[in-house]
Write a protein that holds these residues in place. Structure first.
Motif, PDB file in Angstrom:
ATOM      1  N   LYS A   1     -14.944   1.790  19.036  1.00 21.46           N
ATOM      2  CA  LYS A   1     -15.636   2.792  20.247  1.00 21.46           C
ATOM      3  C   LYS A   1     -16.923   2.875  19.492  1.00 21.46           C
ATOM      4  N   GLY A   2     -16.870   3.061  18.214  1.00 24.57           N
ATOM      5  CA  GLY A   2     -18.068   3.577  17.444  1.00 24.57           C
ATOM      6  C   GLY A   2     -18.661   4.975  17.392  1.00 24.57           C
TER       7      GLY A   2
ATOM      8  N   MET B   1     -21.310   3.919  11.104  1.00 26.76           N
ATOM      9  CA  MET B   1     -21.220   3.014  10.143  1.00 26.76           C
ATOM     10  C   MET B   1     -21.774   1.917  10.800  1.00 26.76           C
ATOM     11  N   ASN B   2     -22.281   0.821   9.683  1.00 24.50           N
ATOM     12  CA  ASN B   2     -22.757  -0.535  10.186  1.00 24.50           C
ATOM     13  C   ASN B   2     -21.839  -1.531  10.419  1.00 24.50           C
ATOM     14  N   ASP B   3     -21.962  -2.451  10.971  1.00 20.15           N
ATOM     15  CA  ASP B   3     -21.178  -3.602  11.296  1.00 20.15           C
ATOM     16  C   ASP B   3     -20.505  -4.095   9.791  1.00 20.15           C
ATOM     17  N   ALA B   4     -21.096  -4.372   8.718  1.00 24.82           N
ATOM     18  CA  ALA B   4     -20.208  -4.641   7.488  1.00 24.82           C
ATOM     19  C   ALA B   4     -19.339  -3.679   7.224  1.00 24.82           C
ATOM     20  N   GLU B   5     -19.629  -2.266   7.368  1.00 21.62           N
ATOM     21  CA  GLU B   5     -18.646  -1.499   6.886  1.00 21.62           C
ATOM     22  C   GLU B   5     -17.332  -1.352   7.926  1.00 21.62           C
ATOM     23  N   ARG B   6     -18.046  -1.832   9.205  1.00 20.96           N
ATOM     24  CA  ARG B   6     -16.727  -1.714  10.214  1.00 20.96           C
ATOM     25  C   ARG B   6     -15.695  -2.829   9.813  1.00 20.96           C
ATOM     26  N   LEU B   7     -16.369  -3.944   9.641  1.00 24.91           N
ATOM     27  CA  LEU B   7     -15.582  -5.149   9.628  1.00 24.91           C
ATOM     28  C   LEU B   7     -14.662  -4.909   8.105  1.00 24.91           C
ATOM     29  N   THR B   8     -15.203  -4.281   7.120  1.00 25.12           N
ATOM     30  CA  THR B   8     -14.394  -3.998   6.001  1.00 25.12           C
ATOM     31  C   THR B   8     -13.268  -3.306   6.320  1.00 25.12           C
ATOM     32  N   LEU B   9     -13.306  -2.184   7.054  1.00 27.48           N
ATOM     33  CA  LEU B   9     -12.366  -1.220   7.264  1.00 27.48           C
ATOM     34  C   LEU B   9     -11.224  -1.956   8.244  1.00 27.48           C
TER      35      LEU B   9
END
Length: 186
Positions: free
Chosen positions: A131-132, A137-145
């Motif tokens: 949902k953001g 956070m940016n996309d890279a951080e979101r993908l890491t989580l």
């Protein structure tokens, strides 16, 4: 005598410098102006192309990120569904052995419920990440989580399989003990 070499040198220099005077040629100037205007147009077109390429790259990165996110969420959803199915099936199998008391079955049920709850919580956090609005956070951080959440879900799935095997082994051991006690009493 000293003046003569200096005078000759000055005359000699003026002759060479006069040969270096700028010649004004209207056709050459027109061709040069045309080349300059074409060069400016080429630079402007290149700048537009670079801008378009940057926009295209940004769109590609966004699409790529969305596809990766979709893949993670789809996998996580399937894993959570598998946790729920494994837990329900395992409880039925364990209960069907009739080797556990009601109190033991409640404890076993609580353990499988904890695994199901853990899977649902992890998936809910992943959905909230999508949902953001909750986290900045940016996309890279979101993908890491999301990757970490997917790993946690896989661990929860493995935990349900381990618990199933553990209780079925206990049931099997109890069944063997019961069988040997009955065979000795005959």
């Amino acid at each position: 005598m000293n003046k003569l070499p200096v005078t000759l040198t000055l005359i000699f220099c003026f002759q060479f410098t006069s040969a270096q005077l700028v010649v004004s040629d209207p056709q050459a100037n027109a061709a040069l102006m045309k080349q300059i205007s074409q060069g400016v147009k080429t630079v402007e077109q290149t700048a537009k192309t670079v801008k378009l390429l940057k926009q295209t790259k940004e769109m590609y990165d966004n699409i790529n990120s969305a596809l990766q996110t979709l893949e993670y969420i789809s996998d996580m959803s399937a894993t959570t569904k598998q946790i729920l199915q494994n837990s329900g099936t395992s409880l039925k199998e364990i209960q069907a052995t009739d080797m556990f008391s009601n109190k033991e079955m409640r404890d076993i049920s609580k353990q499988f419920s904890a695994h199901m709850n853990r899977g649902n919580i992890i998936l809910k956090v992943a959905n909230d990440l999508m949902k953001g609005g909750i986290f900045k956070m940016n996309d890279a951080e979101r993908l890491t989580l999301l990757k970490q959440s997917k790993q946690e879900l896989n661990e929860a799935l493995v935990d349900t399989r381990i618990a199933r095997k553990k209780y079925l082994r206990v049931a099997e051991k109890r069944a063997f003990n019961q069988y040997f006690k009955q065979s000795l009493n005959r």
